[in-house]
Scaffold this motif. Sequence first.
Motif, short mmCIF file in Angstrom:
data_model
loop_
_atom_site.label_atom_id
_atom_site.label_comp_id
_atom_site.label_asym_id
_atom_site.label_seq_id
_atom_site.Cartn_x
_atom_site.Cartn_y
_atom_site.Cartn_z
N SER A 19 -29.12 -9.99 13.37
CA SER A 19 -29.97 -10.19 14.55
C SER A 19 -30.87 -8.99 14.79
O SER A 19 -32.06 -9.15 15.12
N ALA A 23 -34.91 -8.79 14.59
CA ALA A 23 -35.67 -8.29 15.74
C ALA A 23 -36.71 -7.28 15.27
O ALA A 23 -37.86 -7.28 15.73
N ALA A 27 -40.89 -7.75 15.16
CA ALA A 27 -41.76 -6.76 15.80
C ALA A 27 -42.74 -6.14 14.81
O ALA A 27 -43.51 -5.25 15.17
N VAL A 373 -33.75 -7.32 20.41
CA VAL A 373 -35.18 -7.04 20.51
C VAL A 373 -35.46 -5.93 21.52
O VAL A 373 -36.44 -5.18 21.39
N ASP A 374 -34.58 -5.79 22.52
CA ASP A 374 -34.79 -4.77 23.53
C ASP A 374 -34.54 -3.36 23.01
O ASP A 374 -34.91 -2.38 23.66
N VAL A 376 -35.56 -2.34 19.94
CA VAL A 376 -36.55 -1.99 18.91
C VAL A 376 -37.35 -0.76 19.33
O VAL A 376 -37.57 0.16 18.52
#
Length: 384
Positions: A19, A23, A27, A373-374, A376
Amino acid sequence: MRVLFTVSPGLGHLFPTISLAWALRAAGHEVLVATAADGVAAAIRAGLAAVATAPATAIDAIFVGTVGEPAGRAHRMRERGRQIARAGGRTHDLLLRTFGQVSAAMADRTVRLARWWRPELVVHSRLDGTGLLVARMLDVPAVEHGFNLLREDDFAARFLPYLAEGFERHRVPLELPRRAVIHVAPPELMSGTGTGWSMRYVPYNAGGLLPDWLWEPPARPRVLVTLGTVVPRLAGVGGLTGLLASAARVDAEFVLALGEDADLASLGRLPANVRPVGWTPLHPLLASCAAVVHHGGSGTTMTALSAGVPQLVLPHGADQFVNADLVARHGVGRQSEPEEVDSELLSAVLRDRAVRGAAQATARRMGELPAPVDLVGRLVALAG
C-alpha cells in the motif's frame, strides 16, 4: 524521487508494504522492490517492478536449516515459538540470527542493484537488513516498515551485529544510517516501547476471483480457517485436525482457506459444513465472516484487526505466540493450543459479544490513523 523497497522473503513481509509502495507510485515517485523467493512473483503480481536478490533455494535452505528435518518439525517449531514469546515483547535473538543469515544471502545483489539504481530513500521490511546496508552505503535515509504489533527503540541496534557479514564484505562501516520507523497500529495496541510514525494498516492480500457464494449473505455465521502460507509448507496442516472434527457440532459455516498447494489428505473427510477453497483474498473474505481461526501470522492478525473480526489464534511457531498473546490481552480474541480446540470453544468465540465489540472498536481505531498516502510528504522531506 527513487525509492527502493528491500523486503525479506515471504508474503507476510511483502504484503504490508504494498500500500505504501503504491501510494508513492500514485504520487509520481519511482519504486523498485528488491526481494527473494515467493516475494518476487508477489511483487510483480502487485504491479511493481521487482528484482530477485537471492535464489529461492538459498533462502529455503536457511529456513529449513532453522526448523530441521520434517520428522518432528511441527513440535520443534512450536517449542521455538514459545521460546520467542518468552523474550517479553522483544524480537528474539533466534529471529535476528535467522534473518541476519537471510540478509547476508541477499546482500550482494541488493548492493549491485542499489549502486546501479541510486535510490534517494530506502524502505525496508522490519527483519530485512539489506536496506540498512545499502542506505548506509549510499548515505540515504532508511525507513523501517513494521508489519506487526511490536515496537522496540533499540531493535535496529540489536539487529546490526547480525548483519556484520554483509557490511564487512562490501566494506561498509557497521553503523546505522539515518532512520525513521513506521508502525502500522495505534501506539496503545503495540507491545514494547518505541517512537515512530503511525500509519494505517491497509490490507493487501493480492488479487483473486471472488466466488459467488462469498458476496451472498451467509445462511449462518461464517468462520474463516487459515494457516497462512508458511505453516502448511513447513509444518503441514495437521494442527487443524481437532478443530475440523469439532466443526461438525457447531452451527456455523467454516471456510477452509489453505491455498492451492496444501495437502488436505491428512485431514480426512471434511464435515459437511466445511468448505475448502483455493487462494482467495483474505480481506474481502473476512468481510463476510463472524470469526476467524488462524495460526497467528502477522499478516492474518493485522488483517483481522483491521476487519474488526473476533479471532481464535492457534500459534504454530515463530512470532505467532507473541501475536496470540496480544490478541487475547486486547480482548479481541482468544488463543488456544491446536489440540485443545473443541466445539464449546468455537461456539464461545462466535457468541462472545465483548470480544466482538472490542474487535470492532479496534478496527475503528486503526482506521483513524493516517493512510499511506498521508505519509508520502514526510518521506519526501526525510529524503531531502
